[in-house]
Design a protein around this motif. Structure first.
Motif, PDB file in Angstrom:
ATOM      1  N   THR A  78     -49.662 -45.551  25.838  1.00 10.74           N
ATOM      2  CA  THR A  78     -49.845 -44.122  26.013  1.00 10.74           C
ATOM      3  C   THR A  78     -50.556 -43.561  24.790  1.00 10.74           C
ATOM      4  OG1 THR A  78     -47.650 -43.688  25.068  1.00 10.74           O
ATOM      5  CG2 THR A  78     -47.802 -43.882  27.460  1.00 10.74           C
ATOM      6  N   LYS A  79     -51.337 -42.505  25.012  1.00 13.11           N
ATOM      7  CA  LYS A  79     -52.119 -41.920  23.926  1.00 13.11           C
ATOM      8  C   LYS A  79     -51.196 -41.267  22.907  1.00 13.11           C
ATOM      9  CE  LYS A  79     -56.057 -38.865  23.081  1.00 13.11           C
ATOM     10  NZ  LYS A  79     -57.027 -37.937  23.698  1.00 13.11           N
ATOM     11  N   THR A  81     -51.260 -39.081  19.038  1.00  6.41           N
ATOM     12  CA  THR A  81     -52.064 -38.388  18.031  1.00  6.41           C
ATOM     13  C   THR A  81     -51.357 -38.345  16.681  1.00  6.41           C
ATOM     14  OG1 THR A  81     -51.128 -36.259  18.725  1.00  6.41           O
ATOM     15  CG2 THR A  81     -53.196 -36.955  19.759  1.00  6.41           C
ATOM     16  N   GLY A  96     -54.259 -44.990  17.783  1.00  7.40           N
ATOM     17  CA  GLY A  96     -54.166 -43.847  18.676  1.00  7.40           C
ATOM     18  C   GLY A  96     -53.394 -44.114  19.942  1.00  7.40           C
ATOM     19  N   ALA A  97     -52.495 -45.101  19.916  1.00  8.18           N
ATOM     20  CA  ALA A  97     -51.706 -45.427  21.107  1.00  8.18           C
ATOM     21  C   ALA A  97     -50.306 -45.840  20.682  1.00  8.18           C
ATOM     22  CB  ALA A  97     -52.371 -46.546  21.904  1.00  8.18           C
TER      23      ALA A  97
END
Length: 551
Positions: A78-79, A81, A96-97
């Motif tokens: 999943t992304k 941030t 980023g995951a």
């Protein structure tokens, strides 16, 4: 070094650059103690348990897993941030995951889950040097979380402070003076702390400087490489991966030709509703009802939902099943474009494989839920990008003797289901159109939505098979060709840009968002885009925050 003509170090006279000289001042000894590194078992996507060496870090606010282990576990990403900074406020290279990991102890029944950021690496092998625990007198009646704690090995998972203190248990054993201590945890006893091993600060400094220089050089090389790859127009060398070679071998072993059937002749109605789309699957024999006595054969059910595509000239609504040739018109004066109707559903999958494409459906809440299996290739699944194209190429190879021009066109001028070709005259293009249509029809593929910049060619196409034009605000007609707006009458590409609402606070984020909305894969409006990128560079040099007002 003997042949080196450069000077020597101005400080010690040795064969190295003066700035690399390490001071020979009395060095400070830095204490080095073992860190907590228990062995746990993590669960893969298939349910298998895989051993993993873990680092317990009370100074970390997040959990981290290496990309190697995440790939081995095949866990969905999943992304994320989350930004991570390390010692000296250095940025940590996260990807980023994040992934959700389930793990358990190999010494007890303890089991838990955590969400970890994915990163290329966590740290070097730990401990940094293999130690010899002979004479430590570790009690034989305790279960160590890592029986081989003294061996330098890879770290694939870091457990941070949010879970670390939940793992600690009451129980601590102090070994002899100068040795580590034993701490009881839910994962077993760990060897940590204590220790009197030391390392010279000068040596540590030299090692750190060398690693930092190598890392910085590697990051700079990567940035420069990526910059030139984005701006380069040269074609890279295409090499097949092991997975692609396996797909090709499997296709050649298992493919077979089916007789052409009149199942795709009916054109779908505009704005067809969801139930009509499902009924169309049944009417075209692309989906079949699974008998109740065969429900045990169903291996996987695909979630499905509808999407609307307002600029489509045929099907406005489509049901999407969620399963997780270089093309150029060149310098031909007469261009021709076309589209394969329902390309994915023209390829039937083997009977055993269709049970991996099961769905649940009923026309109304009053009816019983039924189980159907999709008997053709389903877009949204992983093999969907390979099977239809490979099937068309196989068809072109099989029918090459009967349709030589059509075979060449299929192998050269198709991008998935979109045909973009041409010729030097209307007669030549009509022959290409005829051979390609007849060749594909032998495999159950139907070409439609024809369009040409030549009126003689366009007039030869049946009205039901012609492309329907969209309109710009000025009334000029155009059609979409691989995402580009092509005006066949003028034989030009047109670009439309709808400016976004002007923000009262122009910022770097808004500038980048505006530039990213310009779709120009061929670089036809490169001078315009270049000016926009130059402006973005100027904004970047101001070192503004993303939402800070531009000067």
């Amino acid at each position: 070094m003997r042949n080196c003509r450069s000077g020597c170090c101005r400080i010690c006279g040795s064969k190295h650059y003066s700035l690399l000289h390490l001071s020979s001042q009395p060095s400070t000894e830095v204490q080095r103690a073992p860190v907590a590194e228990p062995i746990i078992s993590v669960q893969s996507r298939s349910g298998a348990w895989i051993p993993c060496r873990t680092l317990l870090d009370s100074g970390s606010q997040v959990h981290i897993v290496t990309n190697r282990l995440a790939h081995q576990l095949q866990l969905p990403k999943t992304k994320s941030t989350v930004a991570v900074a390390g010692l000296g406020d250095a940025c940590f290279n996260a990807q980023g995951a994040s992934v959700c990991i389930k793990f358990k102890s190999h010494t007890s029944n303890y089991c838990a889950c955590l969400s970890a950021l994915v990163a290329p690496a966590i740290t070097d092998n730990q401990p940094s040097l293999t130690v010899k625990p002979e004479g430590w007198k570790i009690p034989a009646n305790i279960q160590l979380a890592d029986p081989e704690f003294y061996k330098s090995q890879r770290i694939d998972l870091l457990i941070g402070a949010s879970m670390l203190f939940e793992l600690l248990s009451v129980g601590q054993i102090k070994l002899a003076a100068g040795l580590p201590l034993l701490q009881k945890t839910r994962l077993g006893w760990i060897v940590t702390g204590g220790g009197s091993s030391s390392i010279k600060a000068t040596a540590l400094q030299g090692q750190a400087v060398q690693r930092e220089l190598v890392a910085a050089e590697g990051r700079m090389d990567e940035l420069v490489r990526r910059f030139w790859e984005v701006e380069s127009c040269e074609e890279g060398v295409v090499t097949a991966t092991k997975e692609e070679l396996a797909c090709e071998a499997h296709f050649m072993t298992n493919f077979r030709r089916l007789d052409s059937e009149n199942k795709l002749q009916r054109k779908p109605e505009v704005k067809v509703q969801y139930s009509a789309f499902i009924r169309e699957y049944l009417d075209l024999n692309h989906m079949s009802l699974v008998p109740k006595d065969s429900l045990s054969l169903c291996k996987y059910f695909l979630p499905h939902h509808c999407v609307f595509k307002e600029d489509s000239t045929t099907t406005k609504l489509r049901v999407v099943f969620d399963g997780s040739a270089k093309t150029s018109i060149s310098d031909f004066p007469v261009a021709l474009t076309g589209d394969v109707c329902k390309m994915y559903r023209c390829v039937r999958v083997a009977e055993p494989d269709s049970y991996f494409q099961c769905i649940l459906w009923r026309d109304s809440p009053d009816q019983e839920v039924q189980v159907f299996k999709l008997d053709t290739v389903t877009y949204g699944t992983k093999p969907a990008a390979f099977l239809p194209v490979r099937t068309m190429h196989q068809l072109a190879s099989d029918e090459k003797s009967s349709f030589p021009i059509g075979s060449k066109t299929i192998l050269r001028d198709f991008y998935v289901g979109d045909l973009i070709t041409g010729g030097k005259s209307a007669q030549e293009v009509l022959e290409v159109m005829s051979q390609t249509t007849n060749l594909l029809s032998r495999g159950g593929f139907k070409l439609r939505k024809w369009c040409s910049n030549d009126r003689d060619v366009f007039d030869q196409i049946a009205d039901s098979e012609k492309e329907t034009f969209l309109k710009f605000d000025d009334g000029s007609g155009f059609t979409k060709t691989l995402g580009l707006a092509w005006d066949p009458a003028a034989d030009v590409f047109r670009f439309s840009f709808s400016p976004i609402q002007v923000s009262p606070k122009p910022c770097k984020r808004l500038v980048l968002s505006t530039i990213a909305r310009i779709y120009d894969p061929l670089g036809l409006i490169g001078p315009v885009v270049a000016k926009a990128k130059i402006f973005l560079q100027e904004v970047w040099r101001e070192k503004l925050e993303w939402d800070e007002s531009s000067p």
